[in-house]
Design an enzyme around this catalytic site. Sequence first.
Site, PDB file in Angstrom:
ATOM      1  N   CYS A 140      13.568  11.083   7.114  1.00  0.00           N
ATOM      2  CA  CYS A 140      13.642  10.657   8.515  1.00  0.00           C
ATOM      3  C   CYS A 140      15.075  10.772   9.018  1.00  0.00           C
ATOM      4  O   CYS A 140      15.314  10.715  10.211  1.00  0.00           O
ATOM      5  CB  CYS A 140      13.139   9.231   8.667  1.00  0.00           C
ATOM      6  SG  CYS A 140      14.219   8.040   7.884  1.00  0.00           S
TER       7      CYS A 140
ATOM      8  N   GLU B  86       9.146  16.783  15.466  1.00  0.00           N
ATOM      9  CA  GLU B  86       9.561  16.610  14.070  1.00  0.00           C
ATOM     10  C   GLU B  86       8.826  17.622  13.190  1.00  0.00           C
ATOM     11  O   GLU B  86       7.596  17.607  13.108  1.00  0.00           O
ATOM     12  CB  GLU B  86       9.242  15.185  13.598  1.00  0.00           C
ATOM     13  CG  GLU B  86       9.722  14.920  12.183  1.00  0.00           C
ATOM     14  CD  GLU B  86       9.496  13.475  11.732  1.00  0.00           C
ATOM     15  OE1 GLU B  86       8.410  12.923  11.990  1.00  0.00           O
ATOM     16  OE2 GLU B  86      10.414  12.910  11.095  1.00  0.00           O
TER      17      GLU B  86
ATOM     18  N   SER C 286       5.137   7.930  10.164  1.00  0.00           N
ATOM     19  CA  SER C 286       5.318   8.784  11.342  1.00  0.00           C
ATOM     20  C   SER C 286       5.205   7.963  12.636  1.00  0.00           C
ATOM     21  O   SER C 286       4.647   6.853  12.638  1.00  0.00           O
ATOM     22  CB  SER C 286       4.261   9.888  11.335  1.00  0.00           C
ATOM     23  OG  SER C 286       2.990   9.295  11.445  1.00  0.00           O
TER      24      SER C 286
ATOM     25  N   LYS D 217       0.868  -1.186   0.000  1.00  0.00           N
ATOM     26  CA  LYS D 217       0.000   0.000   0.000  1.00  0.00           C
ATOM     27  C   LYS D 217       0.904   1.236   0.000  1.00  0.00           C
ATOM     28  O   LYS D 217       1.465   1.610   1.019  1.00  0.00           O
ATOM     29  CB  LYS D 217      -0.915   0.053   1.224  1.00  0.00           C
ATOM     30  CG  LYS D 217      -1.965   1.166   1.041  1.00  0.00           C
ATOM     31  CD  LYS D 217      -2.458   1.791   2.309  1.00  0.00           C
ATOM     32  CE  LYS D 217      -1.612   2.886   2.870  1.00  0.00           C
ATOM     33  NZ  LYS D 217      -1.563   4.157   2.094  1.00  0.00           N
TER      34      LYS D 217
HETATM   35  P1  NAD Z   1       2.196   8.711   7.920  1.00  0.00           P
HETATM   36  O1  NAD Z   1       2.359   7.992   9.194  1.00  0.00           O
HETATM   37  O2  NAD Z   1       1.233   9.832   7.850  1.00  0.00           O
HETATM   38  O3  NAD Z   1       1.754   7.698   6.759  1.00  0.00           O
HETATM   39  C1  NAD Z   1       2.482   6.505   6.497  1.00  0.00           C
HETATM   40  C2  NAD Z   1       1.536   5.475   5.886  1.00  0.00           C
HETATM   41  O4  NAD Z   1       0.540   5.131   6.846  1.00  0.00           O
HETATM   42  C3  NAD Z   1       0.798   5.970   4.650  1.00  0.00           C
HETATM   43  O5  NAD Z   1       0.734   4.912   3.725  1.00  0.00           O
HETATM   44  C4  NAD Z   1      -0.560   6.364   5.182  1.00  0.00           C
HETATM   45  O6  NAD Z   1      -1.571   6.194   4.211  1.00  0.00           O
HETATM   46  C5  NAD Z   1      -0.774   5.435   6.356  1.00  0.00           C
HETATM   47  N1  NAD Z   1      -1.496   6.059   7.461  1.00  0.00           N
HETATM   48  C6  NAD Z   1      -1.407   7.357   7.865  1.00  0.00           C
HETATM   49  N2  NAD Z   1      -2.187   7.563   8.944  1.00  0.00           N
HETATM   50  C7  NAD Z   1      -2.779   6.391   9.235  1.00  0.00           C
HETATM   51  C8  NAD Z   1      -3.693   5.973  10.233  1.00  0.00           C
HETATM   52  N3  NAD Z   1      -4.140   6.795  11.153  1.00  0.00           N
HETATM   53  N4  NAD Z   1      -4.085   4.688  10.213  1.00  0.00           N
HETATM   54  C9  NAD Z   1      -3.622   3.829   9.300  1.00  0.00           C
HETATM   55  N5  NAD Z   1      -2.765   4.168   8.324  1.00  0.00           N
HETATM   56  C10 NAD Z   1      -2.346   5.426   8.287  1.00  0.00           C
HETATM   57  O7  NAD Z   1       3.649   9.187   7.460  1.00  0.00           O
HETATM   58  P2  NAD Z   1       4.021  10.117   6.224  1.00  0.00           P
HETATM   59  O8  NAD Z   1       3.628  11.519   6.526  1.00  0.00           O
HETATM   60  O9  NAD Z   1       3.548   9.502   4.956  1.00  0.00           O
HETATM   61  O10 NAD Z   1       5.602   9.983   6.231  1.00  0.00           O
HETATM   62  C11 NAD Z   1       6.453  10.844   6.928  1.00  0.00           C
HETATM   63  C12 NAD Z   1       6.870  10.236   8.249  1.00  0.00           C
HETATM   64  O11 NAD Z   1       7.541   9.003   8.016  1.00  0.00           O
HETATM   65  C13 NAD Z   1       7.857  11.103   9.018  1.00  0.00           C
HETATM   66  O12 NAD Z   1       7.521  11.069  10.372  1.00  0.00           O
HETATM   67  C14 NAD Z   1       9.191  10.411   8.776  1.00  0.00           C
HETATM   68  O13 NAD Z   1      10.160  10.645   9.772  1.00  0.00           O
HETATM   69  C15 NAD Z   1       8.772   8.981   8.747  1.00  0.00           C
HETATM   70  N6  NAD Z   1       9.742   8.147   8.051  1.00  0.00           N
HETATM   71  C16 NAD Z   1      10.476   7.276   8.799  1.00  0.00           C
HETATM   72  C17 NAD Z   1      11.447   6.505   8.198  1.00  0.00           C
HETATM   73  C18 NAD Z   1      12.285   5.562   9.001  1.00  0.00           C
HETATM   74  O14 NAD Z   1      13.018   4.788   8.419  1.00  0.00           O
HETATM   75  N7  NAD Z   1      12.222   5.586  10.324  1.00  0.00           N
HETATM   76  C19 NAD Z   1      11.655   6.608   6.818  1.00  0.00           C
HETATM   77  C20 NAD Z   1      10.879   7.496   6.086  1.00  0.00           C
HETATM   78  C21 NAD Z   1       9.913   8.264   6.719  1.00  0.00           C
END
Ligand code: NAD
Length: 495
Positions: A290, A395, A235, A182
């Site tokens: 990240c 963040e 996140s 997804k």
């Molecule tokens: P996000 O958590 O908003 O979304 C990530 C995924 O989860 C997406 O596919 C989204 O559709 C889904 N999602 C979002 N909210 C949800 C919910 N309430 N219930 C179920 N699914 C949900 O993250 P983002 O904004 O897409 O990405 C940025 C974040 O990712 C930043 O915090 C960044 O630091 C982190 N990140 C971490 C790494 C790592 O390796 N630790 C790598 C890249 C990004």
Amino acid sequence: MAILEEPIKEVSLIKNFIGGEWLKSKGEVKDVVNPATGKTIAKVPISTRDEIDAAVKAAQEAFPDWRTTTPLARSRCLFRLKELLEENFEEVSRIQTQEHGKTIDESRGETRRGIENVEVACGIPTLMQGYFSEDIASGIDEWLIPTPLGVFGIIGPFNFPFMIPLWSAPYAVATGNCVVIKPSSEVPNSQTRLTELADEAGFPPGVWNMVHGGRTVVTGMLEHPGINGIAFVGSTPTAKYIYKACGETGKRVIAQGGAKNFMVIMPDANIEATIPALMTSFFGNTGQRCLSGANLLIVGDDRFYNSFMDAVAAAASRIVIGYGLDESVQMGPVRDKEKKEKILGYIESGIQQGAKLRLDGRGQVKIAGDYPQTCFLGATIFENVTPDMKIGSEEIFGPVMSVMRAKNLDEVIEMCNASPFGNGQAIFTSSGKNAREFQYRITSGNVGINVGIVAPMAFFPFSGMKDSFFGILHTQGQEAVRFFTESKVVIQRWL
Ligand code: NAD
């Protein structure tokens, strides 16, 4: 290829890929907007529960045959995928820039890092070998066989639309599992192109599936008894939710979360080499990594501090901003206007909480080319930040640098370790003793020594600690192979 040639030329409705077929979703549809030009480039479905169920069913049906396909034959599909990705390298990279906003060089780097995971997973015939002990007792032998589990869900974030699912998917399918990916619905085109190439590479129907959407699809995966595990990157709040839900339903899980990384400058740092590294760390990918630097923590007297900050501010103010497909551009827009609003809110909070705005990236941004201001922001630097301020602790995920000072290395380590995050912290120094002390005492999964973006290679795990990671095994390399297999132990005695 002309400088600004965009690979996506027509707005089309993106389809799901289930059981080897491209299927139109019955879910509602959202526009995908290029953040640099403001133009709609695609329509993405928010798929329904039935559609995720259908994808899991297709994966379950494909599993028995795929599991008995030899590792060598499975790796041949990955070799073919690698070839196809090389052949389409530039197109795949340009799609990332068109839908995400990052510069074309950043996209090329992302494509390369993604392909490297396919290359590592091609070694699955040896990576997946078990081990054997003869004569654990008289005439009795014991051995371990890593076996695939079945079906895995892979959930990606918006900031690396192409690469991040490749931290997991190649290892999952190489070990004999089937996957349902997804992608982030904000940037669905990169995974769609990847899935087309996976289809062309010859994975049998049902082995590699993709369902677009949001929360409904994720919940569908978490609640589905046919899903054996989840590899999630996003996140921290979502990572915690996924980790908890997987615990409740007995699924194995990797949940990589957010970050707030410190870049530490010791007075003995090589300044000439450090400034460019900091520009890439804080402002590369428009701060949406990240592993981005977030807090710049400087040790040293006023003289050192002032000359160092003059150099940092001068370099940051020279960054060329614009549409990432223009090769001269060094920083693209943030992904969408809601993200820009959120970042502006953080900048406002920094001012309110008493930090000193050294470089202000708000307002009219100087852009190379004629593009709407909607998602553009300039590099922003705050001085006199303290760890209790929102800009020093949360963040921001944008091109904002929060500068703090520390007396010595002990105070540095105390400040870094007090953060709830532990993703990618780095020290810049010419002292081996400082470097060793830092890497030994820091609670961070990825540690940089004179390196500003601590991105582990595909044959090392992508680590993380504290609120940046929930789980035990990590994505990439050997750990991913272990995550996607169960250890079956056999003890044998012939009478
Ligand atoms: P996000 O958590 O908003 O979304 C990530 C995924 O989860 C997406 O596919 C989204 O559709 C889904 N999602 C979002 N909210 C949800 C919910 N309430 N219930 C179920 N699914 C949900 O993250 P983002 O904004 O897409 O990405 C940025 C974040 O990712 C930043 O915090 C960044 O630091 C982190 N990140 C971490 C790494 C790592 O390796 N630790 C790598 C890249 C990004």
